[in-house]
Design an enzyme around this catalytic site. Sequence first.
Site, PDB file in Angstrom:
ATOM      1  N   ASP A  11       0.854  -1.185   0.000  1.00  0.00           N
ATOM      2  CA  ASP A  11       0.000   0.000   0.000  1.00  0.00           C
ATOM      3  C   ASP A  11       0.889   1.235   0.000  1.00  0.00           C
ATOM      4  OD1 ASP A  11      -2.139  -1.633   0.117  1.00  0.00           O
ATOM      5  OD2 ASP A  11      -2.740  -1.154   2.163  1.00  0.00           O
ATOM      6  N   ASP A 130     -13.793  -6.818  -4.952  1.00  0.00           N
ATOM      7  CA  ASP A 130     -13.978  -6.985  -3.511  1.00  0.00           C
ATOM      8  C   ASP A 130     -15.354  -7.593  -3.290  1.00  0.00           C
ATOM      9  OD1 ASP A 130     -11.556  -5.744  -3.151  1.00  0.00           O
ATOM     10  OD2 ASP A 130     -12.413  -3.765  -2.718  1.00  0.00           O
TER      11      ASP A 130
END
Lengths: 252, 214
Positions: A11, A130
């Site tokens: 990230d 997702d």
Amino acid sequence: MITKRIIPCLDVKEGRVVKGVQFVGLRDAGDPVELSSFYDGQGADELVFLDISASHEGRKTMVDVVREVAGTLAIPFTVGGGINTLDDMRTILRAGADKVSLNTAAVKRPELISEGADYFGSQCMVTAIDAKFDEELHSWRIYTHGGRTPTEWEVTDWAKEVVERGSGEILLTSMDQDGAKDGFDLSLTETVNNAVSVPVIASGGAGAKEHFSEVFSETNADAALAASIFHYKETSVEEVKKHLREEGVRVR
Amino acid sequence: MIGIIDYGMGNLHSVSKALERLGLPYFLSEDTDELAKADGLILPGVGSFHDAMNLLKEKGQEDFIKKWAADGRPLLGICLGMQLLFDGSEENKHTQGLGFLPGYAKHFPGITEDGTAYKVPHMGWNKLTFKQPQHDLLKDVEEGHVYFVHSYVIQTEDEDVLVADSDYYENVPAVVGRGRVLGTQFHPEKSSTIGMKILENFGRIVAEGGNTYE
């Protein structure tokens, strides 16, 4: 025969890796370039960078990060987060990324996948999905905006849609398992695998090296992605691969 | 000096960066007058065979590359660039290739003879098997894994052009060559140490060959 891929995910916020801890021999755990070389050296097969910058400046910094990483890394890498237009894709791919990953932007406007695939080729179009199990749906529902916004899409319908539009790979994250550290969502992974003919990357839930052998023996996933388990040194890419080899899973 | 042929379809950046890391001098150009000054050429490429051949024709590069190869000068095709070196592809029914190597690109059927479905593209790390371990491109290269991404695969009857192959539900020509016309189906620039070694070997072939005619 082809091997199963192990993919650490980083990230990146305003050009810095967040959640990274200090590895031995690493001067700066927040430096995406240094961290990606570290994972390359450990035998990672590919890397995913997720840009979680909120600002426009952060996004611009990401392009510099991609350029720098591309200059040192000799394995493929994917960049996702904040890619909303054909121009965004072009910028990231030109900077040297091998693939771009679309999530919310693809749900908002599925044509974006087709346009990207026509322009750059399916091989560099990843769709990140997702998914969360939904009692009402008796299946998994797709969420966008980092898992905050439910959509009308059921997971296999959406997976088929994105592949039909030219997505060359699916990065499938189980929201139910994400962070739980008790293994990948085998049922979700296999359901999506059976619905499409492109490679599927399982994500969400890795908490031990055994979870990797489990997902590869119980499903036809092509790759498995994990973040914190690698960043927090709970295991290493090297250890995971050693374990997979012992379990008879083909790895590089 | 290595010239990378820019015809608008490759990930030129990755290849350039890999050459930079190896300290191999290179330049990018679409201009055949410029490219003619190189000692070796790289033909990259990702995407459609048909579009690639059209672009090579439009830019006047096809004839230039044909003359280059006929003169025995070093040429390395990567991925689609390798497939272009062959007779043609079944893409768009039939598309004519550069024809330096005997063989034809056909789409992975996605299903085996006994009916097992498999995924296309062939994407990921697969193992090389050397057919010509003594080949200049394989000098000091380990028989390990390299990174592939492709949906079409070369079929050839001519074993002589197979330098190394791999296996994905069928035989996959991975390193090919005849004389100084060379190619890799995988991406050496994305194949870690093995890929870098192969590029380095191409650099040496180019340096040894120099800008001279055979």
